[in-house]
Motif scaffolding. Structure first.
Motif, mmCIF file in Angstrom:
data_model
loop_
_atom_site.group_PDB
_atom_site.id
_atom_site.type_symbol
_atom_site.label_atom_id
_atom_site.label_comp_id
_atom_site.label_asym_id
_atom_site.label_seq_id
_atom_site.Cartn_x
_atom_site.Cartn_y
_atom_site.Cartn_z
ATOM 1 N N LYS A 4 0.814 -1.231 0.000
ATOM 2 C CA LYS A 4 0.000 0.000 0.000
ATOM 3 C C LYS A 4 0.843 1.275 0.000
ATOM 4 C CE LYS A 4 -3.949 -2.267 0.422
ATOM 5 N NZ LYS A 4 -4.909 -2.358 -0.681
ATOM 6 N N CYS A 64 6.019 5.485 2.192
ATOM 7 C CA CYS A 64 5.754 6.928 2.243
ATOM 8 C C CYS A 64 5.287 7.397 3.629
ATOM 9 C CB CYS A 64 4.698 7.313 1.207
ATOM 10 S SG CYS A 64 5.189 6.971 -0.492
ATOM 11 N N GLU A 65 5.094 6.440 4.538
ATOM 12 C CA GLU A 65 4.704 6.832 5.900
ATOM 13 C C GLU A 65 5.471 6.085 6.984
ATOM 14 O OE1 GLU A 65 0.638 6.028 6.874
ATOM 15 O OE2 GLU A 65 0.723 3.953 6.175
ATOM 16 N N THR A 112 -3.501 16.268 0.767
ATOM 17 C CA THR A 112 -4.623 16.205 1.709
ATOM 18 C C THR A 112 -4.702 17.507 2.509
ATOM 19 O OG1 THR A 112 -3.261 15.296 3.500
ATOM 20 C CG2 THR A 112 -4.276 13.708 1.966
ATOM 21 N N LEU A 142 2.738 9.777 7.614
ATOM 22 C CA LEU A 142 2.621 10.016 6.179
ATOM 23 C C LEU A 142 3.313 11.305 5.744
ATOM 24 C CD1 LEU A 142 1.254 9.169 3.465
ATOM 25 C CD2 LEU A 142 -0.720 10.540 4.186
ATOM 26 N N GLY A 193 1.870 13.077 0.359
ATOM 27 C CA GLY A 193 1.200 11.829 0.024
ATOM 28 C C GLY A 193 -0.307 11.911 0.212
ATOM 29 N N ARG A 217 -3.964 8.971 -0.173
ATOM 30 C CA ARG A 217 -4.410 7.599 -0.438
ATOM 31 C C ARG A 217 -5.445 7.595 -1.559
ATOM 32 N NH1 ARG A 217 -2.846 7.209 4.868
ATOM 33 N NH2 ARG A 217 -1.784 5.247 5.392
ATOM 34 N N ASP A 218 -5.266 6.639 -2.499
ATOM 35 C CA ASP A 218 -6.237 6.526 -3.587
ATOM 36 C C ASP A 218 -7.422 5.684 -3.127
ATOM 37 O OD1 ASP A 218 -5.508 3.846 -3.743
ATOM 38 O OD2 ASP A 218 -4.466 4.044 -5.665
ATOM 39 N N GLY A 254 -6.745 2.601 -1.218
ATOM 40 C CA GLY A 254 -5.994 2.748 0.019
ATOM 41 C C GLY A 254 -4.492 2.763 -0.174
ATOM 42 N N ILE A 255 -4.050 2.862 -1.429
ATOM 43 C CA ILE A 255 -2.618 2.891 -1.729
ATOM 44 C C ILE A 255 -2.122 4.334 -1.659
ATOM 45 C CG2 ILE A 255 -0.863 2.468 -3.493
ATOM 46 C CD1 ILE A 255 -2.668 0.189 -4.523
ATOM 47 N N ILE A 256 -1.011 4.537 -0.956
ATOM 48 C CA ILE A 256 -0.454 5.880 -0.845
ATOM 49 C C ILE A 256 0.200 6.264 -2.171
ATOM 50 C CG2 ILE A 256 1.206 7.361 0.345
ATOM 51 C CD1 ILE A 256 0.880 5.471 2.786
ATOM 52 N N LYS A 257 -0.175 7.406 -2.673
ATOM 53 C CA LYS A 257 0.403 7.960 -3.895
ATOM 54 C C LYS A 257 1.051 9.304 -3.558
ATOM 55 C CE LYS A 257 -1.158 4.699 -6.642
ATOM 56 N NZ LYS A 257 -2.150 4.926 -7.689
#
Length: 196
Positions: free
Chosen positions: A26, A30-31, A59, A89, A93, A95-96, A99-102
């Motif tokens: 996920k 990145c976090e 965000t 995080l 970043g 989350r899509d 739930g994957i961090i982009k």
């Protein structure tokens, strides 16, 4: 250890197998860390230059932290890094739907809004670069638990780390460097093959 000019590359970079398995991890790198993503001095300028273009991908919490901490900050151990939200995080970043961090910076890049993809330390992960006074160290440092699926997927596909990361390696060191590394890797494996 592989030496190419003043760059020292760990043998694991050509021996270990790795393919990011985002469906399982996920984007946890990145976090999950001791600090935000390490930044070069030039990358601080890139963040400043492009911030308005990638802020819409961030965000509300990330934007609030940038207002509170700044777009980057100094860490005594890692140098300049991206800020994080409560030590987790990265502020850039999100989350899509899965739930994957982009990365908001990369999202803006992929949509043609900016011409800079993301910090090279993020692009190169799980390779970590350490700059010495007269040399650069290139090490393979996956996360023990988080990267287990990526290591398994890499082994299944027989994909060496350096080949999976060809684009960021070329971005950081140039195509000629990558081609030299590739040739050395072939010779390295040939030298270790049985009955030779």
């Amino acid at each position: 250890m592989i030496a190419i000019d003043n760059v020292l590359v760990s043998d694991e970079v050509v021996e270990a197998k790795f393919i990011c398995d985002l469906a399982k991890c996920k984007g946890g790198c990145c976090e999950d860390g001791d600090a935000g993503a390490p930044l070069t001095p030039d990358e601080k300028s890139e963040i400043d230059r492009h911030y308005a273009a990638f802020e819409p991908y961030m965000t509300p919490e990330g934007i609030a932290e940038v207002k509170r901490q700044g777009r980057y900050l100094w860490d005594p151990e890692f140098g300049w890094v991206t800020p994080t939200i409560n030590g987790g995080l990265c502020v850039y970043g999100f989350r899509d739907a899965a739930g994957i961090i982009k990365c908001g910076i990369e999202a803006a890049y992929l949509e043609g809004k900016i011409d800079w993809k993301k910090p090279i330390s993020c692009h190169l992960f799980p390779i970590r670069i350490t700059e010495g006074k007269t040399y650069t160290m290139v090490n393979y440092e996956p996360r023990d638990t988080l990267c287990k699926p990526a290591c398994a997927l890499g082994k299944k596909a027989k994909m060496p780390v350096y080949q999976f990361l060809q684009e960021p390696i070329e971005r950081r060191f140039g195509k000629e460097f990558y081609e030299t590394l590739h040739q050395i890797a072939i010779e390295h494996f040939d030298a270790k093959a049985p009955n030779r």
